[in-house]
Design an enzyme around this catalytic site. Sequence first.
Site, PDB file in Angstrom:
ATOM      1  N   GLY A  15      16.920   1.580  -7.900  1.00 15.83           N
ATOM      2  CA  GLY A  15      17.580   2.360  -8.958  1.00 15.83           C
ATOM      3  C   GLY A  15      17.168   1.887 -10.338  1.00 15.83           C
ATOM      4  N   ARG A  76      12.216   4.671  -4.255  1.00  9.14           N
ATOM      5  CA  ARG A  76      12.518   3.885  -3.062  1.00  9.14           C
ATOM      6  C   ARG A  76      11.409   4.198  -2.060  1.00  9.14           C
ATOM      7  NH1 ARG A  76      17.991   4.993  -4.879  1.00  9.14           N
ATOM      8  NH2 ARG A  76      18.800   3.007  -5.605  1.00  9.14           N
ATOM      9  N   ASP A 107      17.741  -6.843  -4.828  1.00 12.56           N
ATOM     10  CA  ASP A 107      17.446  -7.654  -3.638  1.00 12.56           C
ATOM     11  C   ASP A 107      16.376  -7.042  -2.742  1.00 12.56           C
ATOM     12  OD1 ASP A 107      19.269  -9.546  -4.255  1.00 12.56           O
ATOM     13  OD2 ASP A 107      20.757  -8.964  -2.752  1.00 12.56           O
ATOM     14  N   THR A 129      19.313  -4.182 -12.084  1.00  8.03           N
ATOM     15  CA  THR A 129      20.286  -3.302 -11.432  1.00  8.03           C
ATOM     16  C   THR A 129      21.573  -3.276 -12.248  1.00  8.03           C
ATOM     17  OG1 THR A 129      21.726  -2.967  -9.510  1.00  8.03           O
ATOM     18  CG2 THR A 129      20.988  -5.204  -9.874  1.00  8.03           C
ATOM     19  N   ASP A 131      24.355  -2.951 -10.959  1.00  5.71           N
ATOM     20  CA  ASP A 131      25.461  -3.341 -10.067  1.00  5.71           C
ATOM     21  C   ASP A 131      25.904  -4.801 -10.217  1.00  5.71           C
ATOM     22  OD1 ASP A 131      25.238  -0.779  -9.033  1.00  5.71           O
ATOM     23  OD2 ASP A 131      23.982  -1.387  -7.347  1.00  5.71           O
ATOM     24  N   ASP A 133      24.944  -7.249  -8.615  1.00  3.19           N
ATOM     25  CA  ASP A 133      25.204  -7.773  -7.270  1.00  3.19           C
ATOM     26  C   ASP A 133      24.073  -8.663  -6.754  1.00  3.19           C
ATOM     27  OD1 ASP A 133      23.334  -5.767  -7.062  1.00  3.19           O
ATOM     28  OD2 ASP A 133      24.209  -4.835  -5.284  1.00  3.19           O
ATOM     29  N   ARG A 175      27.563   0.519  -5.871  1.00  2.76           N
ATOM     30  CA  ARG A 175      27.224   0.465  -4.441  1.00  2.76           C
ATOM     31  C   ARG A 175      28.328  -0.293  -3.705  1.00  2.76           C
ATOM     32  NH1 ARG A 175      21.142   0.111  -2.280  1.00  2.76           N
ATOM     33  NH2 ARG A 175      20.774   0.497  -4.461  1.00  2.76           N
TER      34      ARG A 175
HETATM   35  P1  ADP Z   1      17.121  -2.643  -4.788  1.00  2.00           P
HETATM   36  O1  ADP Z   1      15.803  -3.265  -5.087  1.00  2.00           O
HETATM   37  O2  ADP Z   1      17.815  -2.125  -6.012  1.00  2.00           O
HETATM   38  O3  ADP Z   1      18.001  -3.492  -3.905  1.00  2.00           O
HETATM   39  P2  ADP Z   1      16.522  -0.970  -2.565  1.00  2.00           P
HETATM   40  O4  ADP Z   1      17.362  -1.727  -1.594  1.00  2.00           O
HETATM   41  O5  ADP Z   1      16.527   0.516  -2.513  1.00  2.00           O
HETATM   42  O6  ADP Z   1      16.849  -1.276  -4.056  1.00  2.00           O
HETATM   43  O7  ADP Z   1      15.041  -1.500  -2.382  1.00  2.00           O
HETATM   44  C1  ADP Z   1      14.005  -1.007  -3.206  1.00  2.00           C
HETATM   45  C2  ADP Z   1      12.746  -0.969  -2.411  1.00  2.00           C
HETATM   46  O8  ADP Z   1      12.366  -2.288  -2.019  1.00  2.00           O
HETATM   47  C3  ADP Z   1      12.833  -0.203  -1.110  1.00  2.00           C
HETATM   48  O9  ADP Z   1      12.728   1.189  -1.299  1.00  2.00           O
HETATM   49  C4  ADP Z   1      11.632  -0.767  -0.367  1.00  2.00           C
HETATM   50  O10 ADP Z   1      10.450  -0.169  -0.859  1.00  2.00           O
HETATM   51  C5  ADP Z   1      11.642  -2.227  -0.792  1.00  2.00           C
HETATM   52  N1  ADP Z   1      12.319  -3.037   0.228  1.00  2.00           N
HETATM   53  C6  ADP Z   1      13.644  -3.044   0.530  1.00  2.00           C
HETATM   54  N2  ADP Z   1      13.899  -3.865   1.573  1.00  2.00           N
HETATM   55  C7  ADP Z   1      12.707  -4.394   1.930  1.00  2.00           C
HETATM   56  C8  ADP Z   1      12.282  -5.321   2.951  1.00  2.00           C
HETATM   57  N3  ADP Z   1      13.155  -5.854   3.808  1.00  2.00           N
HETATM   58  N4  ADP Z   1      10.971  -5.627   3.013  1.00  2.00           N
HETATM   59  C9  ADP Z   1      10.085  -5.093   2.164  1.00  2.00           C
HETATM   60  N5  ADP Z   1      10.417  -4.219   1.200  1.00  2.00           N
HETATM   61  C10 ADP Z   1      11.686  -3.865   1.078  1.00  2.00           C
HETATM   62  O1  F6P Z   2      22.006   0.353  -7.463  1.00  2.00           O
HETATM   63  C1  F6P Z   2      22.301   1.183  -8.554  1.00  2.00           C
HETATM   64  C2  F6P Z   2      23.046   2.405  -8.084  1.00  2.00           C
HETATM   65  O2  F6P Z   2      23.303   3.225  -9.210  1.00  2.00           O
HETATM   66  C3  F6P Z   2      24.326   2.127  -7.320  1.00  2.00           C
HETATM   67  O3  F6P Z   2      25.395   1.795  -8.173  1.00  2.00           O
HETATM   68  C4  F6P Z   2      24.506   3.407  -6.570  1.00  2.00           C
HETATM   69  O4  F6P Z   2      25.201   3.184  -5.361  1.00  2.00           O
HETATM   70  C5  F6P Z   2      23.098   3.830  -6.264  1.00  2.00           C
HETATM   71  O5  F6P Z   2      22.251   3.139  -7.172  1.00  2.00           O
HETATM   72  C6  F6P Z   2      22.876   5.309  -6.390  1.00  2.00           C
HETATM   73  O6  F6P Z   2      21.586   5.582  -6.014  1.00  2.00           O
HETATM   74  P1  F6P Z   2      20.874   7.010  -6.197  1.00  2.00           P
HETATM   75  O7  F6P Z   2      20.229   6.985  -7.532  1.00  2.00           O
HETATM   76  O8  F6P Z   2      19.892   7.057  -5.093  1.00  2.00           O
HETATM   77  O9  F6P Z   2      21.921   8.074  -6.126  1.00  2.00           O
END
Ligand code: ADP
Ligand code: F6P
Length: 326
Positions: A15, A76, A107, A129, A131, A133, A175
């Site tokens: 995000g 993503r 993360d 982020t 969040d 978090d 989230r």
């Molecule tokens: P955030 O980085 O905000 O936590 P996401 O969880 O959507 O957001 O992760 C962002 C991107 O990071 C994912 O769309 C994917 O491309 C990559 N990613 C997430 N988890 C993994 C993982 N376990 N191993 C490798 N890449 C990952």
């Molecule tokens: O991680 C940032 C965030 O805005 C969260 O607060 C929310 O749950 C999520 O992303 C929403 O994601 P999307 O943009 O895919 O609707």
Amino acid sequence: MANAVKTIGVLTSGGDAPGMNAAIRAVVREGLANGCTVKGIRRGYSGLLEEEIIDMDAHSVSDIISRGGTILQTARCPEFVQPEVQKKAAGILKDHGIDGLVVIGGDGSYRGAQKLSHYGINTIGLPGTIDLDIACTEYTIGFDTAVNTAMEAIDKVRDTSTSHERCSIVEVMGRGAGYIALWCGIANGAEDVLLPEKYNYDEQELVNHIISGRKHGKQHHIIINAEGIGHSTSMAKRIEAATGIETRATILGHMQRGGSPTCKDRVYASTMGALAADLLCEGKTNRVVGYQHGEFVDVDIDEALAMTKGLDEYQVKICQSLGNAY
Ligand code: ADP
Ligand code: F6P
């Protein structure tokens, strides 16, 4: 001493968050100042796999520090969890001469950076982020702007709620985490805050609290509901039926992710971005930049991902007590 990397890549992932542009600008300008070449990768890991790689110069990041969103755009990329996809991405980076990569995200994005480091790319993560978090840091890029946006919106809801003597449920993002909700709970003086980490789903207790507040002369009842609890619209209907008090739900949604970053987000994101470029030049890899006890630090990604974080219990307690003094 020569830089440990020659070409730094930078991408935003997951995000978007206000302040990401300030971080990109700092990576680019500090990287160039250190004598590196800098390349921007568009649309996160998806764009990397599509080789959407562009040259960055000092001018390419002009006029962006005050802008929300991310000029590199974000995405993503679910397939990035696959080892063969990670290997392909590392190969693409090497083909473009990129030996150091800054990943701005949460993360999930760090997990991708961690895997790329195993394939010989030096990686640094930045906490991007709204969040808040991410366990290894007390600050994440975008939280300050988002929580101020939410706070201002809730002030507005409160005005109309008082005029109509209503109960208002305002749903904020986060989230599975309740940081935005808790901070708004304190900043907006809410009567109730429903936090994913704490809420026991006892709606009757909530109903009793609203009725009791009305008996004590409260002209409104603001409930801040974290996205992790959700269902604000149906909750409003049930609360109205149970209390006889008109109840409205407002879901703030993605407005919390946009807008011009606050001074704090610009300054902290700039500091973190510059530090990421410096760390890469020093030869550091598989690290995340964080903010702990008043200092900018870097933490091993493996350790960062193993850490856990919880809400500040004292803030949870005073949020409840300060909003309910009658
Ligand atoms: P955030 O980085 O905000 O936590 P996401 O969880 O959507 O957001 O992760 C962002 C991107 O990071 C994912 O769309 C994917 O491309 C990559 N990613 C997430 N988890 C993994 C993982 N376990 N191993 C490798 N890449 C990952
Ligand atoms: O991680 C940032 C965030 O805005 C969260 O607060 C929310 O749950 C999520 O992303 C929403 O994601 P999307 O943009 O895919 O609707």
